[in-house]
Scaffold this motif. Structure first.
Motif, PDB file in Angstrom:
ATOM      1  N   ARG A  73      54.987  91.521 -58.026  1.00 37.11           N
ATOM      2  CA  ARG A  73      54.245  92.428 -57.135  1.00 37.11           C
ATOM      3  C   ARG A  73      53.681  93.485 -57.989  1.00 37.11           C
ATOM      4  O   ARG A  73      52.289  93.625 -57.577  1.00 37.11           O
ATOM      5  N   ASP A  74      54.096  93.790 -58.877  1.00 36.90           N
ATOM      6  CA  ASP A  74      53.673  95.057 -59.644  1.00 36.90           C
ATOM      7  C   ASP A  74      53.406  94.905 -61.105  1.00 36.90           C
ATOM      8  O   ASP A  74      52.803  95.651 -61.686  1.00 36.90           O
ATOM      9  N   GLU A  75      53.905  93.937 -61.835  1.00 39.30           N
ATOM     10  CA  GLU A  75      53.912  93.723 -63.059  1.00 39.30           C
ATOM     11  C   GLU A  75      52.898  92.784 -63.529  1.00 39.30           C
ATOM     12  O   GLU A  75      52.799  92.504 -64.748  1.00 39.30           O
ATOM     13  N   GLY A  76      51.976  92.251 -62.915  1.00 43.47           N
ATOM     14  CA  GLY A  76      50.977  91.213 -63.327  1.00 43.47           C
ATOM     15  C   GLY A  76      49.571  91.868 -63.905  1.00 43.47           C
ATOM     16  O   GLY A  76      49.777  93.170 -63.970  1.00 43.47           O
ATOM     17  N   PHE A  77      48.844  91.090 -64.390  1.00 45.90           N
ATOM     18  CA  PHE A  77      47.400  91.460 -65.009  1.00 45.90           C
ATOM     19  C   PHE A  77      46.809  92.211 -63.835  1.00 45.90           C
ATOM     20  O   PHE A  77      46.137  93.299 -63.972  1.00 45.90           O
ATOM     21  N   LEU A  78      46.560  91.575 -62.625  1.00 46.75           N
ATOM     22  CA  LEU A  78      45.840  92.135 -61.614  1.00 46.75           C
ATOM     23  C   LEU A  78      46.953  91.970 -60.201  1.00 46.75           C
ATOM     24  O   LEU A  78      46.794  90.824 -59.783  1.00 46.75           O
ATOM     25  N   PRO A  79      47.518  92.892 -59.647  1.00 46.31           N
ATOM     26  CA  PRO A  79      48.509  92.793 -58.838  1.00 46.31           C
ATOM     27  C   PRO A  79      47.826  92.243 -57.409  1.00 46.31           C
ATOM     28  O   PRO A  79      46.387  92.721 -57.309  1.00 46.31           O
ATOM     29  N   VAL A  80      48.259  91.595 -56.438  1.00 46.22           N
ATOM     30  CA  VAL A  80      47.913  91.483 -55.227  1.00 46.22           C
ATOM     31  C   VAL A  80      47.690  92.956 -54.302  1.00 46.22           C
ATOM     32  O   VAL A  80      48.685  93.567 -54.242  1.00 46.22           O
ATOM     33  N   ASN A  81      46.476  93.239 -54.057  1.00 50.20           N
ATOM     34  CA  ASN A  81      46.356  94.684 -53.599  1.00 50.20           C
ATOM     35  C   ASN A  81      45.079  94.437 -52.787  1.00 50.20           C
ATOM     36  O   ASN A  81      44.053  94.489 -53.003  1.00 50.20           O
ATOM     37  N   LYS A  82      45.405  94.671 -51.325  1.00 44.46           N
ATOM     38  CA  LYS A  82      44.097  94.804 -50.155  1.00 44.46           C
ATOM     39  C   LYS A  82      43.394  96.112 -50.385  1.00 44.46           C
ATOM     40  O   LYS A  82      42.091  95.960 -50.166  1.00 44.46           O
ATOM     41  N   ASN A  83      44.068  97.051 -50.688  1.00 47.63           N
ATOM     42  CA  ASN A  83      43.155  98.417 -50.679  1.00 47.63           C
ATOM     43  C   ASN A  83      42.190  98.259 -52.131  1.00 47.63           C
ATOM     44  O   ASN A  83      40.858  98.885 -51.811  1.00 47.63           O
TER      45      ASN A  83
END
Length: 514
Positions: free
Chosen positions: A400-410
C-alpha cells in the motif's frame, strides 16, 4: 497479540502497576458485552439483491405465458395489454457491431452496446450508494490517502465508460466522413463546456447555505473532470490517425493487433501526458516541502511535511486556484489532521484522468475491430486486465505505501489508473460475455441507469438531503441495534428509487443528453 474488538461490544483490560513506575502488568482482555456482527446487514442485503436478480428473469418468462397475459388482460380490461407485457418482457435486440469498412444502411444508426450500458449503470448506482453514505461501511468510503476501497473504483470506472462511449459514438461519423471533423470537435467541446458549467454552478454549490458566491466557489469537481476527459479523448479520436485512414492499417502484418497498432500516434500523445504528470509530480520544487513528496501532510511523515498535502498537486492547485476555490474538507483532515485545503479533483491529477478515459476508448476500439468475435473480445479484455495488473504490481511492489507510485485516488496516481482499469476490463469482460455474447442476462436493472447517467448523477446530488432519499433515524434502544442496518437500508432505498426513475424514463424514451 492481536485482539478483535467488534462493534458495539464492551471490553475491559486490567493493568496493575508494580513497585517501579516502569513496571506494569496487563491482564487478559475480557468481554463485558458481546459485539454484534457488523457484516450481517450487508450480507442480508446482498442475498436479497441476488434473489431479486434471479427472480426478475423468471418473472419475464412467466409474463410471456399466454395464460398469464390473458388473465392480466381480463383483469385490467386493456385490449393492448398483451402487446405491452410482451414488449416489457422480451429481451431487447442486441446491437450489431460493424467492421470499419461497413457500408450497410444499419451502419448509419447509433449502436448501443448492452454490456457498456450495464457497466456504466453499475458505476452510477454504486456512485449514488457511496455518495449517500454506503451504509457507513469503511469499504464504501474513500481511502484517507493511499489504498483502494470499493468507493475508490466508482469514479474511474465512470471515466472508463465515458471513454468507451466516445469511441463507439464517433466511429460511425468518422467512417462516413460526415459530419465534418470540425463539426464533431465543436460538438464535443460544447458538450464538455456544458458538463463543466453544470458541475460548477449546479452540482457543487450548496444553496442551503445561502446564495452562490464566486469568491468561495469550488472550481474542480467530478463533472469538471469528466468534461476535460471527454474533450481530450474526443479530440484525440477525431484528429489522430485511425484505422479508417492510417497507411499502417493497410500494410499491417499483424491483423491481431489491428485495435492497437494503427493508434500509435494517440498512444504517443497520451504517453507525453503521463511524462508531464510524472515530471511535475516528482521533480517540481515546492516551497517548504520535500521534492517529490506524495504524502498526506499533517501528522504524516512525523509532521515534517505538515503543510505539503499532495506535494506538487496541492501546490499547483493552491497557486492557480487559491485556497478558497478548492475542496475544504479532504479525506485527510480527520486521520492526518491536515489544515490546508486539498482538492481530490485537482488540476494535475486530471492529466491521468485522460489516461483512464483513453483506456476505455481502447476497449471500444477492441469491440469495433473484432466485430462479432465475442470470444476474441473477451480474451483481449482479459489480456488488458492482466497487463495492467502486472504494471500495478510493479509500481506498487504489491504494497500500500512502499511502492514507487502507491495507489492513490486523491493524486490519481499512475498505479491508481492501472489498477482501476484492470478491474474495469475484468468487469467489462464478464458483462460482455453475459449480455452480448451468451445473452443470458439483459443487464436489468443496471442498464436503465446506464442509459441516463447524467440525470441520475445531477439528480442524486441536488436531492440528496430530501425525502425519500434521506430521513431521520429513530432513537436507538439501550441494547443498540445492528450498527449498519438503518443507514444501509436508507441508502439502498435511495438507490432503488433512482433505478426505478431511470427505468420509467427509459420506458418513455426520456434521456438527459448534452
Amino acid at each position: 497479540m492481536d485482539v478483535w474488538l467488534g462493534e458495539l461490544g464492551e471490553f475491559s483490560l486490567r493493568v496493575e502497576r508494580g513497585n517501579l513506575s516502569s513496571n506494569a502488568t496487563c491482564g487478559p482482555i475480557t468481554t463485558t458485552r458481546a459485539p454484534v456482527n457488523s457484516s450481517l446487514p450487508v450480507l442480508i442485503a446482498a442475498g436479497v439483491l441476488l434473489l431479486l436478480s434471479i427472480l426478475f428473469p423468471l418473472s419475464g418468462w412467466v409474463l410471456r405465458l399466454r395464460c398469464v397475459q390473458s388473465m392480466i388482460g381480463r383483469v385490467l380490461h386493456r385490449p393492448d395489454n398483451h402487446t405491452l407485457l410482451n414488449n416489457e418482457a422480451m429481451v431487447p435486440p442486441q446491437p450489431q457491431i460493424l467492421p470499419p469498412n461497413a457500408t450497410t444502411a444499419t451502419s448509419t444508426q447509433a449502436q448501443r452496446l448492452r454490456s457498456l450500458d450495464t457497466f456504466r449503470g453499475i458505476s452510477i448506482v454504486l456512485m449514488v450508494f457511496v455518495n449517500y453514505g454506503g451504509g457507513k461501511y469503511w469499504y464504501f468510503k474513500h481511502s484517507a490517502w493511499n489504498g483502494l476501497t470499493v468507493a475508490d473504483l466508482v469514479f474511474p470506472w465512470f471515466v472508463f465508460a465515458l471513454g468507451s462511449a466516445v469511441g463507439l459514438s464517433t466511429a460511425g461519423p468518422l467512417r462516413r466522413g460526415r459530419p465534418s471533423r470540425l463539426r464533431l470537435s465543436l460538438r464535443a467541446l460544447w458538450r464538455s463546456l456544458l458538463l463543466f458549467l453544470i458541475g460548477i454552478f449546479i452540482v457543487t454549490p450548496n444553496y442551503c447555505h445561502g446564495p452562490l458566491v464566486w469568491s468561495e466557489l469550488r472550481v474542480p469537481g467530478v463533472l469538471q473532470r469528466l468534461a476535460v476527459a471527454n474533450a481530450a479523448v474526443s479530440l484525440l479520436e477525431i484528429y489522430a490517425w485511425g484505422p479508417h485512414h492510417s497507411p499502417l492499417a493497410r500494410v499491417m502484418r499483424w491483423p491481431w493487433l489491428r485495435d492497437l497498432l494503427p493508434f500509435w500516434p494517440q498512444w504517443l500523445l497520451v504517453g507525453l501526458l503521463q511524462v508531464a504528470w510524472l515530471s511535475l509530480t516528482l521533480l517540481l520544487p515546492v516551497p517548504g516541502c520535500m521534492t517529490g513528496y506524495l504524502g498526506p501532510g499533517g501528522i504524516g511523515s512525523g509532521g515534517s511535511q505538515a503543510n505539503c498535502t499532495g506535494g506538487a498537486a496541492g501546490y499547483i492547485d493552491r497557486w492557480l486556484l487559491t485556497d478558497r476555490h478548492l475542496y475544504q474538507t479532504p479525506t485527510t483532515r480527520n486521520l492526518y489532521r491536515t489544515t490546508v485545503p486539498y482538492d481530490p479533483e485537482g488540476i494535475l491529477g486530471t492529466l491521468n484522468v485522460v489516461l483512464s478515459a483513453f483506456l476505455g476508448l481502447q476497449a471500444a476500439r477492441t469491440v469495433l475491430s473484432f466485430p462479432g468475435d465475442h470470444r476474441g473480445i473477451v480474451r483481449r479484455f482479459l489480456l488488458w486486465a492482466a497487463l495492467l495488473g502486472v504494471i500495478s504490481a510493479v509500481l506498487t511492489k504489491c504494497t500500500r505505501d512502499e511502492g514507487f507510485l502507491p495507489v492513490n485516488k486523491n493524486l490519481w496516481s499512475t498505479s491508481f489508473v492501472t489498477v482501476t482499469a484492470c478491474f474495469a476490463f475484468l468487469l467489462l469482460a464478464a458483462l460482455h460475455l453475459a449480455t452480448d455474447a451468451l445473452q443470458v442476462w439483459t443487464g436489468t436493472p443496471f442498464h436503465y441507469a446506464g442509459m441516463n447517467p447524467l440525470l441520475l448523477y445531477v439528480g442524486h446530488e441536488l436531492l440528496a438531503s430530501f425525502f425519500p432519499f434521506r430521513w431521520g433515524a429513530p432513537p436507538a434502544p439501550p441494547a443498540g441495534p445492528l450498527p449498519h442496518a438503518w443507514p444501509l437500508a436508507q441508502n439502498l432505498v435511495a438507490c432503488a428509487i433512482w433505478v426505478v426513475v431511470a427505468w420509467r424514463l427509459h420506458h418513455h424514451r426520456l434521456y438527459l443528453k448534452l
